[in-house]
Design a protein around this motif. Structure first.
Motif, PDB file in Angstrom:
ATOM      1  N   ILE A 224       0.791  -1.114   0.130  1.00 23.71           N
ATOM      2  CA  ILE A 224      -0.056   0.098   0.022  1.00 23.71           C
ATOM      3  C   ILE A 224       0.916   1.270  -0.142  1.00 23.71           C
ATOM      4  O   ILE A 224       0.491   2.186  -0.577  1.00 23.71           O
ATOM      5  CB  ILE A 224      -0.855   0.028   1.096  1.00 23.71           C
ATOM      6  CG1 ILE A 224      -2.140  -0.973   0.982  1.00 23.71           C
ATOM      7  CG2 ILE A 224      -1.661   1.326   1.420  1.00 23.71           C
ATOM      8  CD1 ILE A 224      -3.076  -1.285   2.240  1.00 23.71           C
ATOM      9  N   GLY A 225       2.042   1.235   0.373  1.00 22.33           N
ATOM     10  CA  GLY A 225       2.956   2.243   0.590  1.00 22.33           C
ATOM     11  C   GLY A 225       3.204   2.931   1.905  1.00 22.33           C
ATOM     12  O   GLY A 225       3.616   4.160   1.585  1.00 22.33           O
ATOM     13  N   SER A 226       2.707   2.470   3.013  1.00 28.16           N
ATOM     14  CA  SER A 226       2.662   3.422   4.040  1.00 28.16           C
ATOM     15  C   SER A 226       3.784   2.653   5.045  1.00 28.16           C
ATOM     16  O   SER A 226       3.842   1.671   5.566  1.00 28.16           O
ATOM     17  CB  SER A 226       1.527   3.136   4.938  1.00 28.16           C
ATOM     18  OG  SER A 226       1.773   3.773   6.296  1.00 28.16           O
ATOM     19  N   LEU A 227       5.096   3.438   4.834  1.00 25.16           N
ATOM     20  CA  LEU A 227       6.252   2.992   5.578  1.00 25.16           C
ATOM     21  C   LEU A 227       6.097   3.187   7.196  1.00 25.16           C
ATOM     22  O   LEU A 227       6.554   2.125   7.865  1.00 25.16           O
ATOM     23  CB  LEU A 227       7.493   3.962   5.143  1.00 25.16           C
ATOM     24  CG  LEU A 227       8.600   3.418   5.876  1.00 25.16           C
ATOM     25  CD1 LEU A 227       9.000   1.974   5.224  1.00 25.16           C
ATOM     26  CD2 LEU A 227       9.797   4.594   5.097  1.00 25.16           C
ATOM     27  N   PRO A 228       5.467   4.030   7.728  1.00 30.00           N
ATOM     28  CA  PRO A 228       5.079   4.109   9.293  1.00 30.00           C
ATOM     29  C   PRO A 228       4.458   2.857   9.534  1.00 30.00           C
ATOM     30  O   PRO A 228       4.864   2.110  10.530  1.00 30.00           O
ATOM     31  CB  PRO A 228       4.450   5.315   9.445  1.00 30.00           C
ATOM     32  CG  PRO A 228       4.892   6.359   8.414  1.00 30.00           C
ATOM     33  CD  PRO A 228       4.916   5.280   7.185  1.00 30.00           C
ATOM     34  N   ALA A 229       3.473   2.493   9.121  1.00 30.11           N
ATOM     35  CA  ALA A 229       2.351   1.492   9.590  1.00 30.11           C
ATOM     36  C   ALA A 229       3.340   0.131   8.962  1.00 30.11           C
ATOM     37  O   ALA A 229       3.115  -0.797  10.134  1.00 30.11           O
ATOM     38  CB  ALA A 229       1.171   1.620   8.801  1.00 30.11           C
ATOM     39  N   THR A 230       4.107  -0.021   8.054  1.00 34.44           N
ATOM     40  CA  THR A 230       4.883  -1.033   8.059  1.00 34.44           C
ATOM     41  C   THR A 230       5.798  -1.458   9.131  1.00 34.44           C
ATOM     42  O   THR A 230       5.851  -2.563   9.568  1.00 34.44           O
ATOM     43  CB  THR A 230       5.647  -0.964   6.561  1.00 34.44           C
ATOM     44  OG1 THR A 230       4.716  -0.802   5.509  1.00 34.44           O
ATOM     45  CG2 THR A 230       6.458  -2.187   6.345  1.00 34.44           C
ATOM     46  N   ILE A 231       6.385  -0.253   9.452  1.00 33.04           N
ATOM     47  CA  ILE A 231       7.663  -0.462  10.642  1.00 33.04           C
ATOM     48  C   ILE A 231       6.661  -0.946  12.061  1.00 33.04           C
ATOM     49  O   ILE A 231       7.391  -1.825  12.625  1.00 33.04           O
ATOM     50  CB  ILE A 231       8.039   0.710  10.593  1.00 33.04           C
ATOM     51  CG1 ILE A 231       8.736   1.341   9.561  1.00 33.04           C
ATOM     52  CG2 ILE A 231       8.988   0.934  12.150  1.00 33.04           C
ATOM     53  CD1 ILE A 231       9.525   2.664   9.623  1.00 33.04           C
ATOM     54  N   TYR A 261      14.405  -4.507   4.577  1.00 35.08           N
ATOM     55  CA  TYR A 261      13.413  -3.385   3.741  1.00 35.08           C
ATOM     56  C   TYR A 261      13.378  -2.191   4.344  1.00 35.08           C
ATOM     57  O   TYR A 261      13.433  -1.305   3.450  1.00 35.08           O
ATOM     58  CB  TYR A 261      12.034  -4.347   3.834  1.00 35.08           C
ATOM     59  CG  TYR A 261      10.998  -3.427   3.639  1.00 35.08           C
ATOM     60  CD1 TYR A 261      10.507  -3.260   2.301  1.00 35.08           C
ATOM     61  CD2 TYR A 261      10.128  -2.697   4.789  1.00 35.08           C
ATOM     62  CE1 TYR A 261       9.160  -2.272   2.031  1.00 35.08           C
ATOM     63  CE2 TYR A 261       9.203  -1.727   4.194  1.00 35.08           C
ATOM     64  CZ  TYR A 261       8.483  -1.556   2.774  1.00 35.08           C
ATOM     65  OH  TYR A 261       7.611  -0.656   2.553  1.00 35.08           O
ATOM     66  N   LEU A 262      13.586  -1.988   5.702  1.00 36.40           N
ATOM     67  CA  LEU A 262      13.316  -0.421   5.865  1.00 36.40           C
ATOM     68  C   LEU A 262      14.611   0.282   5.592  1.00 36.40           C
ATOM     69  O   LEU A 262      14.678   1.534   5.392  1.00 36.40           O
ATOM     70  CB  LEU A 262      13.415  -0.677   7.726  1.00 36.40           C
ATOM     71  CG  LEU A 262      11.915  -1.185   8.352  1.00 36.40           C
ATOM     72  CD1 LEU A 262      12.244  -1.311   9.699  1.00 36.40           C
ATOM     73  CD2 LEU A 262      11.052  -0.546   7.791  1.00 36.40           C
TER      74      LEU A 262
END
Length: 417
Positions: A224-231, A261-262
């Motif tokens: 989806i492209g949400s880096l904060p939510a992924t972290i 990934y991060l």
């Protein structure tokens, strides 16, 4: 009156005096077992069944007295320390909104009524918080797989039919836009806690299956492209793996993939200069932080911690920081005393979610990470995240209330039998 009815009436009279309905099932089971044991012992001495029933009731004591005693023992308990910390943190956020609207130089915010809107969000959030405090969280356990599959399905719908607003993907339903990146980490934490509360990590097939179940929501959120939510999801999933008994060898693949990934994503953000204002959003001084014009439009959301220091000084910033540290400590401390593994894992997953979100907000505010859209829990302006976080606190309070109880379904099954 039938002999069996005497026991039923006695147990009913006892439970009528116990206001905490959460313990009724276990007390009914315990009293029934005790009464029938006394009856069997009396009948073994040669008494008739009716005499044995009457003697059992006499031995166990008056229903009113016993009910009163059990009521005192099982009074509903509230985690007042956590409530006070949350209220203090929310008050900090509300105070900042008041100054932003009425005493700040940010004229673009003065017409938004952010103070009055925030007050409504906090009050409605309190209603939801205490409502979930009364809800028996254990009833969610049997819906863990449903919640997991439903969350993944919603993410798929967002990928194909969502719309982007300021780089964040929203699921549009009629006239309502839902920011799933804020909701998903909490939903995944609840569902994974139910799936893995009794997971056999020693089984080879289930070991790899477990890693796959953990990795799938992370993969979808990253798509989806949400880096904060992924972290947040990576940290939360690894925490739940650890609490559920996964070995270091089983945790390494997911951890290594997440870290790699991060590193790639964050490095690409710095190289692309997509968010150049992160380097110059503020300047340090002995009195606080000076906000530059780049951050004016988002000072009430992404830059709330910066604004607190900017307006009230470093001591205020330290106080806000400590309030949140105490809040996280309280969750982990309480989780250790929760009897049911499911409740323990929900609390731990929520603690990891809150802590990661807070740390990302701090790092973003100090310019260490180029992450847009990271709100500060309980403090930043925004209805959806305030309501969601207050609901999460309500669920945590409900777990604290029932921390000494086991699985509700096992109790009910025993009561029926």
């Amino acid at each position: 009156m039938g002999l069996e009815k005497k026991f039923e009436k006695y147990i009913k009279d006892v439970c009528k005096r116990i206001k905490n309905k959460d313990v009724h099932s276990s007390i009914k089971l315990e009293l029934s077992d005790h009464l029938y044991t006394l009856k069997e012992e009396a009948m073994n001495t040669g008494m008739t069944e009716e005499e044995a029933v009457d003697q059992a009731l006499d031995q166990i004591g008056d229903a009113a007295i016993l009910g009163t005693q059990l009521h005192e023992t099982h009074k509903t308990q509230m985690d007042l320390k956590t409530i006070l910390v949350v209220l203090a943190t929310c008050s900090f956020g509300l105070l900042a909104m008041y100054f932003l609207q009425f005493h700040s130089s940010f004229t673009n915010l003065q017409d938004m009524n952010i103070f009055y809107k925030s007050l409504v969000f906090y009050l409605f959030g309190l209603v939801l918080m205490f409502g979930l405090f009364a809800f028996d969280y254990r009833r969610l356990l049997k819906y863990s797989w449903h919640l997991y599959i439903g969350t993944l399905g919603t993410l798929f719908l967002t990928m194909f039919f969502g719309i982007r607003v300021n780089g964040i993907l929203f699921l549009r339903i009629s006239d309502v836009s839902i920011n799933l990146t804020e909701i998903v980490p909490f939903l995944v934490a609840i569902s994974l806690a139910g799936i893995f509360h009794s997971w056999n990590w020693g089984n080879g097939f289930k070991s790899w299956l477990g890693v796959g179940i953990m990795a799938l929501p992370i993969l979808l959120i990253s798509t989806i492209g949400s880096l904060p939510a992924t972290i947040i999801c990576i940290v939360m999933c690894i925490t739940i793996m650890y609490v559920s008994g996964a070995s270091l060898r089983q945790m390494i693949p997911l951890t290594a993939a997440g870290v790699l990934y991060l590193i790639v994503e964050i490095f690409s953000l710095f190289q692309a200069d997509r968010y150049p204002y992160f380097y110059t959003v503020h300047e340090f001084s002995s009195n606080g932080l000076h906000i530059t014009p780049y951050a004016l439009s988002e000072v009430h959301t992404d830059w709330m911690f910066t604004y607190i220091i900017y307006s009230f000084g470093w001591f205020a910033g330290l106080t806000a920081f400590m309030l949140f540290v105490i809040f996280i400590y309280r969750i982990f401390h309480t989780a250790k005393r929760v009897q049911l593994a499911y409740g323990k894992m929900v609390m731990t997953g929520f603690a990891a979610t809150f802590a990661t979100k807070f740390i990302l907000s701090i790092f973003t505010n100090f310019g260490f990470l180029p992450l847009p859209g990271v709100s500060m829990p309980f403090m930043s302006y925004g209805g959806s995240h305030i309501l969601l976080e207050m609901m999460a606190v309500g669920l945590l309070l409900g777990i604290y209330r029932r921390r000494q109880m086991g699985d509700v379904f096992h109790q009910e099954a025993g009561n029926i039998s």
